[in-house]
Design an enzyme around this catalytic site. Sequence first.
Site, PDB file in Angstrom:
ATOM      1  N   MET A 104       0.827  -1.211   0.000  1.00 52.00           N
ATOM      2  CA  MET A 104       0.000   0.000   0.000  1.00 52.00           C
ATOM      3  C   MET A 104       0.862   1.262   0.000  1.00 52.00           C
ATOM      4  O   MET A 104       0.638   2.196   0.783  1.00 52.00           O
ATOM      5  CB  MET A 104      -0.942  -0.015   1.210  1.00 52.00           C
ATOM      6  CG  MET A 104      -1.889  -1.204   1.224  1.00 52.00           C
ATOM      7  SD  MET A 104      -2.855  -1.357  -0.286  1.00 52.00           S
ATOM      8  CE  MET A 104      -4.015  -0.039  -0.024  1.00 52.00           C
TER       9      MET A 104
ATOM     10  N   ASN B   5       3.055  -5.621 -10.327  1.00 55.57           N
ATOM     11  CA  ASN B   5       1.995  -5.387  -9.337  1.00 55.57           C
ATOM     12  C   ASN B   5       0.732  -6.099  -9.808  1.00 55.57           C
ATOM     13  O   ASN B   5       0.563  -6.350 -10.995  1.00 55.57           O
ATOM     14  CB  ASN B   5       1.718  -3.878  -9.220  1.00 55.57           C
ATOM     15  CG  ASN B   5       0.652  -3.561  -8.194  1.00 55.57           C
ATOM     16  OD1 ASN B   5       0.638  -4.140  -7.099  1.00 55.57           O
ATOM     17  ND2 ASN B   5      -0.254  -2.665  -8.524  1.00 55.57           N
TER      18      ASN B   5
ATOM     19  N   HIS C 217      -3.461  -5.610  -9.606  1.00 43.42           N
ATOM     20  CA  HIS C 217      -4.495  -4.625  -9.271  1.00 43.42           C
ATOM     21  C   HIS C 217      -5.871  -5.254  -9.481  1.00 43.42           C
ATOM     22  O   HIS C 217      -6.090  -5.918 -10.507  1.00 43.42           O
ATOM     23  CB  HIS C 217      -4.333  -3.382 -10.150  1.00 43.42           C
ATOM     24  CG  HIS C 217      -5.333  -2.320  -9.836  1.00 43.42           C
ATOM     25  ND1 HIS C 217      -5.234  -1.525  -8.706  1.00 43.42           N
ATOM     26  CD2 HIS C 217      -6.493  -1.956 -10.459  1.00 43.42           C
ATOM     27  CE1 HIS C 217      -6.275  -0.704  -8.668  1.00 43.42           C
ATOM     28  NE2 HIS C 217      -7.047  -0.937  -9.714  1.00 43.42           N
TER      29      HIS C 217
HETATM   30  C1  GRF Z   1      -5.390  -7.453  -3.874  1.00 42.79           C
HETATM   31  O1  GRF Z   1      -6.750  -7.244  -4.199  1.00 42.79           O
HETATM   32  C2  GRF Z   1      -4.498  -6.769  -4.875  1.00 42.79           C
HETATM   33  O2  GRF Z   1      -5.045  -6.747  -6.151  1.00 42.79           O
HETATM   34  C3  GRF Z   1      -4.399  -5.386  -4.318  1.00 42.79           C
HETATM   35  O3  GRF Z   1      -4.356  -5.545  -2.926  1.00 42.79           O
HETATM   36  C4  GRF Z   1      -4.996  -6.766  -2.579  1.00 42.79           C
HETATM   37  C5  GRF Z   1      -3.996  -7.562  -1.817  1.00 42.79           C
HETATM   38  O4  GRF Z   1      -4.555  -8.727  -1.296  1.00 42.79           O
HETATM   39  N1  GRF Z   1      -3.231  -4.712  -4.862  1.00 42.79           N
HETATM   40  P1  GRF Z   1      -3.608  -9.782  -0.597  1.00 42.79           P
HETATM   41  O5  GRF Z   1      -2.869  -9.053   0.510  1.00 42.79           O
HETATM   42  O6  GRF Z   1      -2.705 -10.376  -1.614  1.00 42.79           O
HETATM   43  O7  GRF Z   1      -4.570 -10.799  -0.012  1.00 42.79           O
END
Ligand code: GRF
Length: 225
Positions: free
Chosen positions: A90, A115, A117
């Site tokens: 994040m 990444n 998304h």
């Molecule tokens: C996922 O939905 C990804 O696409 C976004 O953040 C979320 C991460 O989920 N960037 P996780 O921590 O892998 O369960």
Amino acid sequence: MIRVGVLASGSGSNLQAIVDAARDGRIDATVAVVICNVPGARALERARVAGIPTELLPSKGVPDRDAYDREVVARLRAHRVDLVCLAGWMRIVTPAFLEAFAPSPASHGCPRVMNVHPALLPSFPGLHAQRQALDYGVRFTGCTVHFVDSGTDTGPVIVQAAVPVLPGDDEPALSARILVEEHRVYPLAVQWFAEGRLALDGRRVSLRDAAAPMMDGVLNPSQDR
Ligand code: GRF
């Protein structure tokens, strides 16, 4: 066998998908390190269970983004990482971070940061992509694995998977349906990178020796009776 560094801030289910794929021999990769910026994040626990080295670098209250990312890069280098996978990281990475993992001959000219998304980019970049899709009223959304550039979710697209938005969907239901696809396509993208099959021309990514694409469309709502 490439060495992957995963950066995660939260649940780490995408981390888990990559770890599982590596453990089962579905990808020619090993997760060399997991870096997390949030103390107590589930991603850290997942890494520990899998026996993967972890680095906790709390970012809360750290004002100097450049210094923070320099430290992240130093840890990734210490673990001799070939590819960085952002998986629910994040934070926006700094230009110096991207420079440290810029295209190289070993990466066949591809950037070395990816990444995932939870939307079909360029639709719904940024936070709360699933909420954005629901509010807009689209019939399909999905997920995108892309190379990272200096923008927010703007880098070249490697692979996308479409997911229907169903009547009665709320954010958790749609997110769960999208995550199933994220867990399928992220390891796939890592494997293509590991095999040296990805090529970048401008912002278009091609996959060498790909199967012929299916040409049939998909309707949602369905017309099938
Ligand atoms: C996922 O939905 C990804 O696409 C976004 O953040 C979320 C991460 O989920 N960037 P996780 O921590 O892998 O369960």
